[in-house]
Design a protein around this motif. Structure first.
Motif, short mmCIF file in Angstrom:
data_model
loop_
_atom_site.label_atom_id
_atom_site.label_comp_id
_atom_site.label_asym_id
_atom_site.label_seq_id
_atom_site.Cartn_x
_atom_site.Cartn_y
_atom_site.Cartn_z
N THR A 1 0.83 -1.21 0.00
CA THR A 1 0.00 0.00 0.00
C THR A 1 0.86 1.26 0.00
N THR A 2 2.20 1.09 -0.01
CA THR A 2 3.09 2.26 0.00
C THR A 2 4.12 2.15 -1.12
N PRO B 1 2.26 0.07 -4.39
CA PRO B 1 0.86 0.13 -3.93
C PRO B 1 -0.13 -0.67 -4.77
N ASN C 1 -3.69 -0.56 -3.49
CA ASN C 1 -4.36 0.70 -3.80
C ASN C 1 -4.86 0.72 -5.24
N ALA D 1 -7.97 -1.38 -5.69
CA ALA D 1 -9.17 -0.79 -5.11
C ALA D 1 -10.06 -0.16 -6.18
#
Length: 303
Positions: free
Chosen positions: A119-120, A123, A126, A129
Motif C-alpha cells: 500500500t506504500t 501500492p 491501492n 481498489a
C-alpha cells in the motif's frame, strides 16, 4: 492434499528475456536437456475445486491457462481461486495480482509488513481498489495457526524468517518480523504437512524443526554456489547477501536437506544461472544421489 507447482523459476523465469548466460543461451538453441520455467508460485487444495494460490507471479495468466482444474467452470465469470496467500511483497510474487483485477474481490492473506509494502512502496492494493478491491486478512508470524474459509481441511502456520524487505519497501534497511515468512500447510484429517519457503537465506532453529516435521519440503533452490552471479559476471552480490542459501558448500541446502530424512525434498525458485536446470549436469546428478528433486512447472504432488 494436492499441490500444484504453477511456476518453479526465480525472478525473470527461465530463460530470462534479456539473459545470454550459458543456460539461457543453450535452452533457446535446444542444446540443453532441460525445461523452461515461469516464476515461482504454487496452488493447494484438498477437493481440487477450491484452491489457495500461494504467491501471484507475473506469469500467472499463462500458469492458470495451463491448469484446467483452476479454470472457470460455472457462470460467465468464475475461478477456482478462493484465496491468495503472499509470503512476501517481492515483485515476482505479487505483480500477478494485477492480472486478477477483472473478478470479484481478492481475499488476500499476508503479514502486516507485506500489507504495508503493498500500500506504500509498491501500492498494488491501492491500484486494485479501483477494480476488484482487496480484502486483507492478517496472518501471524509467531507460528500460530489459522484456517481459510473455502479451503477445506487445511490448517496453516506461518513463521517469520530473517530477510530484507524489497528495495522499494519504506523499511528496506530496517528489517521487521513478517517481511518474509515460511509456510506450513497441514491437512487436518490426515496430519500430512508441507513446508514451503522459496526464499530462505538462513536455517534458523524453528525452520529446521518445521522441515523435520514435514512430509514434503519445498524450499529455496535459487543458486548452486554463493558466488554464482559474480562468477558469471551478472552481479557483484553473493547468494547469501540477497537472502538465498546456496545448495552447495558447507552449511548449504544440500547439507540441510540431507538431515531431513523422512520428507520428500524439492527445490523451487531456480535461478536461470543455476546448473541444476540442466538435467544432465554433474550438479543435477549430485542432487539425484541425495534424493533431492528439482521442481518444474506443472508438477503435481499428492500428500
Amino acid at each position: 492434499m494436492k499441490i500444484r507447482v504453477l511456476g518453479s523459476g526465480a525472478g525473470g523465469g527461465f530463460p530470462q528475456w534479456n539473459c545470454n548466460c550459458n543456460n539461457c543461451r543453450r535452452i533457446r538453441r535446444k542444446e540443453m536437456n532441460g525445461r523452461a520455467r515461469t516464476q515461482s508460485s504454487i496452488a493447494v487444495s484438498t477437493d481440487q475445486a477450491n484452491w489457495l494460490l500461494i504467491n501471484a507471479s507475473p506469469d500467472i495468466r499463462a500458469q492458470l491457462e495451463a491448469f484446467p482444474a483452476i479454470q472457470p467452470k460455472q457462470g460467465v465469470r468464475d475461478t477456482g481461486i478462493r484465496a491468495i496467500l503472499l509470503i512476501d511483497s517481492q515483485i515476482d510474487h505479487t505483480t500477478g495480482l494485477l492480472m486478477l483485477r477483472e473478478g470479484r474481490p481478492l481475499e488476500i492473506y499476508c503479514t502486516e509488513m507485506v500489507r504495508q509494502d503493498l500500500t506504500t512502496g509498491f501500492p498494488v492494493f491501492n491500484m486494485l481498489a479501483h477494480y476488484c478491491t482487496v480484502n486483507h486478512h492478517p496472518v501471524p508470524t509467531d507460528g500460530g495457526s489459522f484456517t481459510i474459509p473455502g479451503i477445506h481441511d487445511l490448517r496453516f502456520y506461518t513463521q517469520a524468517l530473517k530477510s530484507k524487505a524489497p528495495p522499494y519497501s519504506p523499511h528496506r534497511h530496517d528489517p521487521h518480523e513478517g517481511d518474509n515468512i515460511g509456510l506450513i500447510i497441514e491437512q487436518i484429517s490426515t496430519g500430512k504437512k508441507l513446508f514451503y519457503s522459496p526464499g530462505l537465506g538462513e536455517i534458523e532453529p524453528h525452520v529446521l524443526e518445521a522441515m523435520l516435521q514435514a512430509d514434503c519440503v519445498m524450499v529455496d533452490g535459487t543458486f548452486w554456489t554463493d558466488e554464482e552471479m559474480c562468477t558469471q559476471q551478472i552481479s557483484h552480490k553473493k547468494a547469501r547477501e540477497i537472502g538465498h542459501l546456496p545448495q552447495s558448500g558447507e552449511g548449504g541446502m544440500i547439507e540441510v536437506l540431507n538431515s531431513v530424512a523422512k520428507a520428500r525434498k524439492l527445490l523451487i525458485h531456480i535461478n536461470n544461472t543455476n546448473p541444476i536446470l540442466d538435467d544432465d549436469s554433474a550438479e543435477r546428478k549430485q542432487l539425484d544421489a541425495c534424493g533431492i528433486e528439482v521442481a518444474y512447472d506443472g508438477l503435481e504432488i499428492d500428500l
